[in-house]
Write a protein that holds these residues in place. Structure first.
Motif, mmCIF file in Angstrom:
data_model
loop_
_atom_site.group_PDB
_atom_site.id
_atom_site.type_symbol
_atom_site.label_atom_id
_atom_site.label_comp_id
_atom_site.label_asym_id
_atom_site.label_seq_id
_atom_site.Cartn_x
_atom_site.Cartn_y
_atom_site.Cartn_z
ATOM 1 N N ASP A 27 0.278 3.160 11.263
ATOM 2 C CA ASP A 27 -0.084 4.269 10.396
ATOM 3 C C ASP A 27 -1.273 5.025 10.975
ATOM 4 O O ASP A 27 -1.945 4.562 11.896
ATOM 5 C CB ASP A 27 -0.384 3.783 8.969
ATOM 6 N N PHE B 210 10.997 3.724 0.559
ATOM 7 C CA PHE B 210 10.663 4.951 1.263
ATOM 8 C C PHE B 210 11.083 6.153 0.430
ATOM 9 O O PHE B 210 11.808 6.034 -0.569
ATOM 10 C CB PHE B 210 11.320 4.987 2.653
ATOM 11 N N VAL C 203 2.770 7.621 10.854
ATOM 12 C CA VAL C 203 3.058 7.224 9.477
ATOM 13 C C VAL C 203 1.822 7.459 8.605
ATOM 14 O O VAL C 203 0.735 6.976 8.911
ATOM 15 C CB VAL C 203 3.464 5.736 9.392
ATOM 16 N N ASN D 35 6.960 -0.604 6.015
ATOM 17 C CA ASN D 35 8.241 -0.141 5.483
ATOM 18 C C ASN D 35 9.052 0.617 6.526
ATOM 19 O O ASN D 35 10.269 0.460 6.617
ATOM 20 C CB ASN D 35 8.017 0.739 4.255
ATOM 21 N N LYS E 166 1.064 -0.915 4.183
ATOM 22 C CA LYS E 166 2.368 -0.911 3.536
ATOM 23 C C LYS E 166 3.347 0.128 4.104
ATOM 24 O O LYS E 166 4.502 -0.190 4.384
ATOM 25 C CB LYS E 166 2.161 -0.667 2.044
ATOM 26 N N SER E 167 2.891 1.358 4.282
ATOM 27 C CA SER E 167 3.804 2.422 4.710
ATOM 28 C C SER E 167 4.368 2.162 6.103
ATOM 29 O O SER E 167 5.571 2.331 6.348
ATOM 30 C CB SER E 167 3.105 3.781 4.663
ATOM 31 N N ASN F 203 0.274 7.774 4.375
ATOM 32 C CA ASN F 203 0.130 6.820 3.273
ATOM 33 C C ASN F 203 1.450 6.509 2.594
ATOM 34 O O ASN F 203 1.577 5.529 1.872
ATOM 35 C CB ASN F 203 -0.863 7.352 2.232
ATOM 36 N N ILE F 204 2.446 7.372 2.812
ATOM 37 C CA ILE F 204 3.772 7.189 2.225
ATOM 38 C C ILE F 204 4.792 7.048 3.346
ATOM 39 O O ILE F 204 4.741 7.771 4.346
ATOM 40 C CB ILE F 204 4.149 8.389 1.331
ATOM 41 N N ALA F 205 5.733 6.121 3.195
ATOM 42 C CA ALA F 205 6.806 5.948 4.177
ATOM 43 C C ALA F 205 7.940 6.909 3.829
ATOM 44 O O ALA F 205 8.606 6.752 2.802
ATOM 45 C CB ALA F 205 7.311 4.502 4.155
ATOM 46 N N TYR F 206 8.134 7.903 4.663
ATOM 47 C CA TYR F 206 9.210 8.865 4.439
ATOM 48 C C TYR F 206 10.444 8.469 5.245
ATOM 49 O O TYR F 206 10.326 7.899 6.336
ATOM 50 C CB TYR F 206 8.771 10.271 4.844
#
Length: 387
Positions: free
Chosen positions: A40, A156, A69, A103, A99-100, A71-74
């Motif tokens: 990330d 995600f 990556v 994932n 976490k992101s 803060n959010i896994a897209y």
């Protein structure tokens, strides 16, 4: 949307000084010759990626990196990372971060198993119950760990806003390397949030109405003991790496316990609240945990005294004459929160976390629409006092 499959695999844990070096040796023994690193943006910013590369490049051939990556896994991150993996003909993955990033790495692993190039295709196609393609996945947690390292699930978001959760052991981590050098200094509020999150996951796993296997109990009890022994010391001595490492280790153990026996209703409510707000996942989970503990009726066969013996005598455990096992747990949890409030303020309600009643009503509406009422009653019981 949620997809679940049922298979099994094992994890190898490497902890303490030298964990990174030993992880490189283990990966080499697994036949990893062309390695991809996924991390990330915060891991790049705080130079955790550089530390990892310095250690691994001496022992492994790192040929590809994906370090975008957020803060959010897209889903689009998953697709781009997969293309980078294929372009360099990689055979294994290292993920550095929270976490992101974890994932995204898991998504790449399961797409490779089923030879799918896009996550949008993966969720629409039938998934096989076996795989002839072994893709070793090594996770290197940073900061205070997230507890997600040992879970079988990945979550995600598509750029359209649609959120997908998949649960399959084919996404399982093979090696977790927790090294003190990756446990950076955090603020007092971040330490409190991480420590209570570890405690919440561990106790929640033990309060499950489902069958609890012996290893889940071991992970949960060891996590509770480690948190209790190190929480206040870590808070008051934030510059001491040993205490930070112990707290990160406790979170990892709690994650092993929780994700082997998760409270899926609790997790789904936490996800829904975080999807509609900018709230920290750990803080939301901790607030919900307080409510769950208050409303949980502990089983009559719950061996609370073994927990107390393992924890030892400390300022958090409170045993009143005639108290039931459930009441002892509730009193002890309250004491954790009360004691910590003396040193740093931590959210104990949604109002404290800046989450209003309108947003919680929107969460209930979303759960009612998406889950056909399965989680609605449980969520209403937890949230009604805050609306």
């Amino acid at each position: 949307m949620s997809v679940r499959f049922n298979f099994e695999s094992d994890i190898r844990f490497l902890t303490g000084r030298g964990a990174l070096r030993n992880a490189a040796i283990v990966m080499d023994n697994m036949g990893c010759r062309r390695v991809m690193i996924i991390c990330d943006e915060s891991s790049v910013r705080y130079r955790y990626l550089n530390k990892t590369l310095r250690c691994f490049k001496r022992n492994l051939n790192v040929v590809a990196q994906y370090r975008r990556v957020g803060n959010i896994a897209y889903a689009e991150d998953c697709d781009r990372a997969l293309r980078a993996y294929k372009e360099k003909d990689c055979d294994s993955i290292i993920v550095v971060g929270q976490k992101s990033a974890i994932n995204v790495a898991k998504a790449v692993k399961i797409m490779l198993k089923d030879d799918v190039s896009y996550m949008s295709n993966y969720i629409q196609l039938p998934v096989g119950d076996a795989s002839t393609r072994f893709v070793p996945l090594t996770v290197i947690p940073t900061l205070m760990s997230s507890g997600e390292e040992a879970s079988n699930s990945l979550r995600f978001v598509f750029e359209s806003g649609e959120k997908i959760k998949i649960d399959t052991p084919f996404a399982q981590t093979n090696v977790i390397a927790l090294d003190p050098s990756m446990c950076g200094i955090q603020s007092a509020s971040e330490i409190v949030s991480a420590g209570l999150y570890a405690l919440a996951m561990a106790i929640t796993s033990l309060l499950s109405t489902k069958y609890i296997d012996s290893m889940t109990k071991v992970y949960a009890l060891d996590s509770i003991t480690t948190v209790t022994d190190n929480f206040k010391r870590c808070l008051l001595n934030r510059g001491n790496r040993r205490y930070r490492f112990n707290m990160a280790f406790a979170t990892m153990l709690a994650g092993c316990a929780y994700w082997s026996n998760p409270n899926e209703k609790l997790s789904s409510i936490c996800d829904a609240i975080c999807d509609l707000s900018a709230a920290d996942y750990r803080e939301v989970f901790n607030i919900l945990f307080l409510k769950v503990v208050e409303k949980t009726k502990v089983r009559s066969d719950f061996d609370v005294y073994s927990i107390i013996n393992l924890i030892g005598k400390n300022q958090f455990v409170e045993i009143k004459e005639g108290s039931s096992g459930g009441q002892i747990i509730k009193d002890s949890v309250r004491n954790y929160y009360t004691e910590l409030q003396k040193h740093v303020k931590c959210p104990m309600s949604f109002k404290d976390a800046g989450i209003g009643g309108d947003l919680l009503r929107e969460v209930l509406k979303k759960l009612l629409e998406e889950k056909d009422g399965v989680d609605y009653d449980f969520a209403l019981e937890l949230l009604k006092e805050d609306m």
